[in-house]
Design a protein around this motif. Sequence first.
Motif, PDB file in Angstrom:
ATOM      1  N   LEU A 105      23.693  47.267  33.155  1.00 33.70           N
ATOM      2  CA  LEU A 105      23.473  45.879  32.772  1.00 33.70           C
ATOM      3  C   LEU A 105      23.441  44.991  34.010  1.00 33.70           C
ATOM      4  O   LEU A 105      23.986  45.355  35.060  1.00 33.70           O
ATOM      5  CB  LEU A 105      24.600  45.394  31.848  1.00 33.70           C
ATOM      6  N   ALA A 106      22.847  43.824  33.864  1.00 32.12           N
ATOM      7  CA  ALA A 106      22.790  42.883  34.980  1.00 32.12           C
ATOM      8  C   ALA A 106      24.183  42.416  35.372  1.00 32.12           C
ATOM      9  O   ALA A 106      24.481  42.230  36.560  1.00 32.12           O
ATOM     10  CB  ALA A 106      21.907  41.685  34.619  1.00 32.12           C
ATOM     11  N   ILE A 107      25.044  42.243  34.375  1.00 32.23           N
ATOM     12  CA  ILE A 107      26.397  41.731  34.644  1.00 32.23           C
ATOM     13  C   ILE A 107      27.435  42.562  33.894  1.00 32.23           C
ATOM     14  O   ILE A 107      27.348  42.723  32.674  1.00 32.23           O
ATOM     15  CB  ILE A 107      26.530  40.255  34.231  1.00 32.23           C
ATOM     16  N   ILE A 108      28.387  43.091  34.628  1.00 34.18           N
ATOM     17  CA  ILE A 108      29.623  43.655  34.080  1.00 34.18           C
ATOM     18  C   ILE A 108      30.721  43.120  34.990  1.00 34.18           C
ATOM     19  O   ILE A 108      30.812  43.485  36.155  1.00 34.18           O
ATOM     20  CB  ILE A 108      29.628  45.192  34.061  1.00 34.18           C
ATOM     21  N   LYS A 109      31.535  42.231  34.453  1.00 35.83           N
ATOM     22  CA  LYS A 109      32.445  41.459  35.299  1.00 35.83           C
ATOM     23  C   LYS A 109      33.802  41.314  34.632  1.00 35.83           C
ATOM     24  O   LYS A 109      33.891  40.910  33.472  1.00 35.83           O
ATOM     25  CB  LYS A 109      31.829  40.074  35.543  1.00 35.83           C
ATOM     26  N   ASP A 110      34.857  41.657  35.339  1.00 32.80           N
ATOM     27  CA  ASP A 110      36.211  41.480  34.826  1.00 32.80           C
ATOM     28  C   ASP A 110      36.684  40.048  35.049  1.00 32.80           C
ATOM     29  O   ASP A 110      36.470  39.469  36.122  1.00 32.80           O
ATOM     30  CB  ASP A 110      37.173  42.446  35.504  1.00 32.80           C
ATOM     31  N   LEU A 111      37.324  39.496  34.015  1.00 30.55           N
ATOM     32  CA  LEU A 111      37.817  38.125  34.039  1.00 30.55           C
ATOM     33  C   LEU A 111      39.223  38.115  33.446  1.00 30.55           C
ATOM     34  O   LEU A 111      39.713  39.124  32.929  1.00 30.55           O
ATOM     35  CB  LEU A 111      36.927  37.208  33.180  1.00 30.55           C
ATOM     36  N   THR A 112      39.863  36.964  33.473  1.00 30.07           N
ATOM     37  CA  THR A 112      41.102  36.755  32.731  1.00 30.07           C
ATOM     38  C   THR A 112      41.058  35.377  32.088  1.00 30.07           C
ATOM     39  O   THR A 112      40.310  34.493  32.531  1.00 30.07           O
ATOM     40  CB  THR A 112      42.366  36.848  33.610  1.00 30.07           C
ATOM     41  N   CYS A 113      41.862  35.217  31.045  1.00 36.09           N
ATOM     42  CA  CYS A 113      42.039  33.895  30.450  1.00 36.09           C
ATOM     43  C   CYS A 113      43.516  33.710  30.142  1.00 36.09           C
ATOM     44  O   CYS A 113      44.263  34.686  30.037  1.00 36.09           O
ATOM     45  CB  CYS A 113      41.190  33.740  29.185  1.00 36.09           C
ATOM     46  N   PRO A 114      43.972  32.474  29.996  1.00 36.84           N
ATOM     47  CA  PRO A 114      45.384  32.243  29.678  1.00 36.84           C
ATOM     48  C   PRO A 114      45.726  32.766  28.289  1.00 36.84           C
ATOM     49  O   PRO A 114      44.932  32.648  27.351  1.00 36.84           O
ATOM     50  CB  PRO A 114      45.516  30.720  29.741  1.00 36.84           C
ATOM     51  N   GLY A 115      46.919  33.337  28.162  1.00 37.77           N
ATOM     52  CA  GLY A 115      47.387  33.821  26.869  1.00 37.77           C
ATOM     53  C   GLY A 115      48.817  33.403  26.620  1.00 37.77           C
ATOM     54  O   GLY A 115      49.466  32.831  27.508  1.00 37.77           O
ATOM     55  N   PRO A 116      49.334  33.690  25.448  1.00 33.70           N
ATOM     56  CA  PRO A 116      50.693  33.260  25.099  1.00 33.70           C
ATOM     57  C   PRO A 116      51.780  33.938  25.919  1.00 33.70           C
ATOM     58  O   PRO A 116      52.907  33.442  25.968  1.00 33.70           O
ATOM     59  CB  PRO A 116      50.811  33.625  23.615  1.00 33.70           C
ATOM     60  N   ALA A 117      51.454  35.084  26.545  1.00 28.64           N
ATOM     61  CA  ALA A 117      52.470  35.795  27.344  1.00 28.64           C
ATOM     62  C   ALA A 117      51.926  36.143  28.731  1.00 28.64           C
ATOM     63  O   ALA A 117      52.304  37.149  29.314  1.00 28.64           O
ATOM     64  CB  ALA A 117      52.908  37.059  26.621  1.00 28.64           C
ATOM     65  N   GLY A 118      51.027  35.291  29.242  1.00 30.01           N
ATOM     66  CA  GLY A 118      50.421  35.563  30.547  1.00 30.01           C
ATOM     67  C   GLY A 118      48.929  35.766  30.406  1.00 30.01           C
ATOM     68  O   GLY A 118      48.369  35.678  29.311  1.00 30.01           O
ATOM     69  N   ASP A 119      48.286  36.036  31.521  1.00 37.67           N
ATOM     70  CA  ASP A 119      46.828  36.184  31.514  1.00 37.67           C
ATOM     71  C   ASP A 119      46.401  37.401  30.695  1.00 37.67           C
ATOM     72  O   ASP A 119      47.040  38.458  30.732  1.00 37.67           O
ATOM     73  CB  ASP A 119      46.300  36.324  32.935  1.00 37.67           C
ATOM     74  N   ILE A 120      45.281  37.239  29.983  1.00 33.21           N
ATOM     75  CA  ILE A 120      44.692  38.301  29.172  1.00 33.21           C
ATOM     76  C   ILE A 120      43.464  38.835  29.906  1.00 33.21           C
ATOM     77  O   ILE A 120      42.541  38.077  30.199  1.00 33.21           O
ATOM     78  CB  ILE A 120      44.268  37.767  27.790  1.00 33.21           C
ATOM     79  N   PRO A 121      43.406  40.127  30.211  1.00 36.00           N
ATOM     80  CA  PRO A 121      42.207  40.678  30.848  1.00 36.00           C
ATOM     81  C   PRO A 121      41.021  40.684  29.880  1.00 36.00           C
ATOM     82  O   PRO A 121      41.176  40.980  28.686  1.00 36.00           O
ATOM     83  CB  PRO A 121      42.614  42.110  31.222  1.00 36.00           C
TER      84      PRO A 121
END
Length: 316
Positions: free
Chosen positions: A53-69
């Motif tokens: 694929l053109a893009i496969i990228k790991d990110l995180t977002c805020p969650g209730p117990a820390g960042d969510i991958p």
Amino acid sequence: MSANEPFVRADMQAFLDMLAAMDGPPLADVTLEEARGAYLALHAMADAPARELAIIKDLTCPGPAGDIPLRLYDARDTREAGPIITFYHGGGFVIGDLNTHHNLCTEIAAQMDLPVVAVDYRLAPEAPFPAAIEDCEAATRWIASGPAELGREVSSLVLIGDSAGGNASIVVSQALAAKPAAVPVALQVPIFPLASDAIGSASMEEFSDGFVLTKASIEFFELHYQPDKSDRRAIPTLAIHQNTPPTLVVTASLDPIRDSGRDYAAAIAAAGVDHTFIEVKGVTHSFANLRKAVPGAQGDLERIFAQMKFMLESAS
């Protein structure tokens, strides 16, 4: 096959025979680390290769117990505003991660020609019920907000998941129906979901062993996840929300939790929800991740994608 025996497709039977010959230990007899490793190994062996694929990228977002991958998949470098698919992986809320369902997510992104964001929620027993659901909801609301990290303008959401992830897709959809996110849910696609209490169902007894997912495995998952079966976040058929989005429910005919998915389809039908129900005949739980070992599963998956496209076009 006698009149009383279930129909098993030839490609599925060949895979079941191979699993039986391997004679691996049951989940309850191995460590959590070994169970998680075996789940990854099964999909690596049995699923079709990942798409480029053109893009496969790991990110995180805020969650209730820390960042969510999270992991973003897209067949295009850039695109105009449109739907984003949010994917929740299976594994009984105990095993599974971004890697166990990586190949499947690349297939969804390529076939649907839409961005896919996979959510790596917390697992039990380290984080029992409802931690996984809380992470899935938090990640979905973050995706709906169209954060700059995605590099995509979001017009609506498509929630999809398999097994435990099918449960998550339904439960998050209910949460967003009760308290809307920044954009609406255009479609939800629970695939062989756990939606009602499967223990004691006819399918649980008929397919308790020898059909990929076993009754013993389900009991193993429940022991670790510790769901509160009086809570709709565990048993979403307890409360069908009046604002349930258009829904595509997919079950497998040889699945011990088949009747749970049927129960949900019946419940939303009774509530008047726009929906389609597909039961794939002659295959087991997890068929969506077995496309190399069970070649016909590719066509089954493409049938699901075709219906998703039809329903999205009908809603636009």
